[in-house]
Scaffold this motif. Structure first.
Motif, PDB file in Angstrom:
ATOM      1  N   VAL A   6       0.827  -1.207   0.000  1.00  0.00           N
ATOM      2  CA  VAL A   6       0.000   0.000   0.000  1.00  0.00           C
ATOM      3  C   VAL A   6       0.862   1.259   0.000  1.00  0.00           C
ATOM      4  CG1 VAL A   6      -2.041  -1.076   1.000  1.00  0.00           C
ATOM      5  CG2 VAL A   6      -0.402   0.019   2.497  1.00  0.00           C
ATOM      6  N   LEU A   7       2.008   1.199   0.635  1.00  0.00           N
ATOM      7  CA  LEU A   7       2.910   2.353   0.632  1.00  0.00           C
ATOM      8  C   LEU A   7       3.406   2.639  -0.783  1.00  0.00           C
ATOM      9  CD1 LEU A   7       4.282   4.464   2.410  1.00  0.00           C
ATOM     10  CD2 LEU A   7       6.181   2.867   2.689  1.00  0.00           C
ATOM     11  N   SER A   8       3.860   1.609  -1.480  1.00  0.00           N
ATOM     12  CA  SER A   8       4.371   1.830  -2.841  1.00  0.00           C
ATOM     13  C   SER A   8       3.246   2.226  -3.800  1.00  0.00           C
ATOM     14  CB  SER A   8       5.115   0.601  -3.348  1.00  0.00           C
ATOM     15  OG  SER A   8       4.253  -0.485  -3.523  1.00  0.00           O
ATOM     16  N   LEU A   9       2.076   1.624  -3.660  1.00  0.00           N
ATOM     17  CA  LEU A   9       0.960   1.967  -4.538  1.00  0.00           C
ATOM     18  C   LEU A   9       0.472   3.395  -4.278  1.00  0.00           C
ATOM     19  CD1 LEU A   9      -0.893   1.076  -6.811  1.00  0.00           C
ATOM     20  CD2 LEU A   9      -2.365  -0.018  -5.110  1.00  0.00           C
ATOM     21  N   LEU A  56      -1.950  11.369  -1.008  1.00  0.00           N
ATOM     22  CA  LEU A  56      -2.274  10.223  -0.167  1.00  0.00           C
ATOM     23  C   LEU A  56      -1.255  10.018   0.938  1.00  0.00           C
ATOM     24  CD1 LEU A  56      -3.279   7.700  -2.961  1.00  0.00           C
ATOM     25  CD2 LEU A  56      -4.741   9.272  -1.696  1.00  0.00           C
ATOM     26  N   ASP A  57      -1.772   9.677   2.092  1.00  0.00           N
ATOM     27  CA  ASP A  57      -0.955   9.281   3.236  1.00  0.00           C
ATOM     28  C   ASP A  57      -1.676   8.093   3.857  1.00  0.00           C
ATOM     29  OD1 ASP A  57       0.427   8.893   5.570  1.00  0.00           O
ATOM     30  OD2 ASP A  57      -0.020  10.860   6.423  1.00  0.00           O
ATOM     31  N   ILE A  58      -1.099   6.917   3.699  1.00  0.00           N
ATOM     32  CA  ILE A  58      -1.792   5.714   4.176  1.00  0.00           C
ATOM     33  C   ILE A  58      -1.826   5.620   5.697  1.00  0.00           C
ATOM     34  CG2 ILE A  58      -1.358   4.392   2.089  1.00  0.00           C
ATOM     35  CD1 ILE A  58       0.801   2.883   3.807  1.00  0.00           C
ATOM     36  N   HIS A  59      -1.159   6.536   6.378  1.00  0.00           N
ATOM     37  CA  HIS A  59      -1.195   6.557   7.841  1.00  0.00           C
ATOM     38  C   HIS A  59      -2.337   7.439   8.355  1.00  0.00           C
ATOM     39  CE1 HIS A  59       3.042   5.751   6.694  1.00  0.00           C
ATOM     40  NE2 HIS A  59       2.815   4.726   7.486  1.00  0.00           N
ATOM     41  N   ASN A  60      -3.050   8.072   7.443  1.00  0.00           N
ATOM     42  CA  ASN A  60      -4.144   8.978   7.773  1.00  0.00           C
ATOM     43  C   ASN A  60      -5.462   8.263   7.446  1.00  0.00           C
ATOM     44  OD1 ASN A  60      -6.054  11.069   7.827  1.00  0.00           O
ATOM     45  ND2 ASN A  60      -4.591  12.579   7.094  1.00  0.00           N
ATOM     46  N   TYR A  61      -6.315   8.105   8.445  1.00  0.00           N
ATOM     47  CA  TYR A  61      -7.574   7.390   8.259  1.00  0.00           C
ATOM     48  C   TYR A  61      -8.433   8.011   7.153  1.00  0.00           C
ATOM     49  CZ  TYR A  61     -11.943   5.019   9.280  1.00  0.00           C
ATOM     50  OH  TYR A  61     -13.086   4.279   9.177  1.00  0.00           O
ATOM     51  N   CYS A  62      -8.291   9.306   6.936  1.00  0.00           N
ATOM     52  CA  CYS A  62      -9.084  10.002   5.917  1.00  0.00           C
ATOM     53  C   CYS A  62      -8.720   9.575   4.500  1.00  0.00           C
ATOM     54  CB  CYS A  62      -8.910  11.510   6.061  1.00  0.00           C
ATOM     55  SG  CYS A  62      -9.622  12.165   7.584  1.00  0.00           S
ATOM     56  N   LYS A  68      -7.964   6.179 -11.592  1.00  0.00           N
ATOM     57  CA  LYS A  68      -9.106   5.757 -10.774  1.00  0.00           C
ATOM     58  C   LYS A  68      -9.041   4.253 -10.494  1.00  0.00           C
ATOM     59  CE  LYS A  68     -12.626   9.224 -11.786  1.00  0.00           C
ATOM     60  NZ  LYS A  68     -13.989   9.436 -12.274  1.00  0.00           N
ATOM     61  N   GLU A  69      -8.583   3.488 -11.456  1.00  0.00           N
ATOM     62  CA  GLU A  69      -8.468   2.034 -11.255  1.00  0.00           C
ATOM     63  C   GLU A  69      -7.406   1.710 -10.205  1.00  0.00           C
ATOM     64  OE1 GLU A  69      -9.935  -1.473 -11.376  1.00  0.00           O
ATOM     65  OE2 GLU A  69     -10.790   0.121 -12.592  1.00  0.00           O
ATOM     66  N   LYS A  70      -6.298   2.421 -10.248  1.00  0.00           N
ATOM     67  CA  LYS A  70      -5.255   2.233  -9.228  1.00  0.00           C
ATOM     68  C   LYS A  70      -5.783   2.636  -7.854  1.00  0.00           C
ATOM     69  CE  LYS A  70      -1.169   2.962 -12.095  1.00  0.00           C
ATOM     70  NZ  LYS A  70       0.003   3.830 -12.327  1.00  0.00           N
ATOM     71  N   ALA A  71      -6.516   3.744  -7.797  1.00  0.00           N
ATOM     72  CA  ALA A  71      -7.084   4.208  -6.529  1.00  0.00           C
ATOM     73  C   ALA A  71      -8.085   3.186  -5.985  1.00  0.00           C
ATOM     74  CB  ALA A  71      -7.746   5.573  -6.708  1.00  0.00           C
ATOM     75  N   SER A  84      -9.746  -4.529   2.657  1.00  0.00           N
ATOM     76  CA  SER A  84      -9.945  -5.979   2.640  1.00  0.00           C
ATOM     77  C   SER A  84      -8.718  -6.739   3.128  1.00  0.00           C
ATOM     78  CB  SER A  84     -10.292  -6.459   1.230  1.00  0.00           C
ATOM     79  OG  SER A  84     -11.485  -5.878   0.804  1.00  0.00           O
ATOM     80  N   TYR A  85      -7.674  -6.670   2.355  1.00  0.00           N
ATOM     81  CA  TYR A  85      -6.505  -7.504   2.622  1.00  0.00           C
ATOM     82  C   TYR A  85      -5.666  -7.019   3.797  1.00  0.00           C
ATOM     83  CZ  TYR A  85      -7.835  -9.038  -2.007  1.00  0.00           C
ATOM     84  OH  TYR A  85      -8.558  -9.496  -3.071  1.00  0.00           O
ATOM     85  N   CYS A  86      -5.542  -5.726   3.965  1.00  0.00           N
ATOM     86  CA  CYS A  86      -4.648  -5.178   4.995  1.00  0.00           C
ATOM     87  C   CYS A  86      -5.396  -4.589   6.182  1.00  0.00           C
ATOM     88  CB  CYS A  86      -3.765  -4.088   4.383  1.00  0.00           C
ATOM     89  SG  CYS A  86      -2.703  -4.670   3.070  1.00  0.00           S
ATOM     90  N   ARG A  87      -6.668  -4.819   6.254  1.00  0.00           N
ATOM     91  CA  ARG A  87      -7.491  -4.189   7.285  1.00  0.00           C
ATOM     92  C   ARG A  87      -6.904  -4.343   8.689  1.00  0.00           C
ATOM     93  NH1 ARG A  87     -12.755  -6.801   6.945  1.00  0.00           N
ATOM     94  NH2 ARG A  87     -11.683  -8.415   8.071  1.00  0.00           N
TER      95      ARG A  87
END
Length: 133
Positions: free
Chosen positions: A32-35, A64-70, A94-97, A106-109
């Motif tokens: 998720v970080l790299s994506l 994007l910041d994957i450490h931010n719940y928003c 949009k497909e990448k997003a 799903s996978y990393c929840r």
């Protein structure tokens, strides 16, 4: 003959370890970080491209910041944005997003920890670090 055999076995062991280390599957976090970085960079390139449709200017910001719940709401809003459907680069983004959102929920929840829920922080462009000469 025995020292040569030991050296050969040691060499095989080292090569095997190096091969295993380089082919290890990515973790949820690293994926998720790299994506997210890839999406953010693609969005920046899309904004600065001279050949893309003018509708790109109306797209919601996508920092994007994957450490931010928003980030979850940010991704949902971007994917659902009705404009620019005729622009191939926007549809690809949009497909990448959508993929990142799916991976996050799903996978990393259970693997991710959100450190903040500051939605305003996702509206501010990410500045590159200043290099001193």
């Amino acid at each position: 003959k025995l020292p040569t055999m030991k050296m050969l076995l040691l060499l095989i062991a080292l090569l095997s370890a190096a091969l295993l280390a380089s082919t290890a599957p990515p973790t949820c976090y690293s994926r998720v970080l790299s994506l997210s970085k890839e999406i953010t960079e693609s969005f920046k390139e899309l904004q600065t491209s001279k050949t893309v449709d003018s509708c790109v200017e109306t797209l919601p910001r996508l920092y994007l910041d994957i450490h931010n719940y928003c980030v979850l709401a940010k991704l949902r809003d971007f994917v659902a944005y009705p404009g620019c459907d005729r622009v191939v680069e926007v549809n690809e983004l949009k497909e990448k997003a959508r993929s990142l959102y799916t991976i996050l929920i799903s996978y990393c929840r259970r693997d991710l920890v959100f450190l903040t829920d500051d939605c305003n922080a996702l509206e501010i462009p990410i500045s590159p670090p200043i290099e001193h000469s």
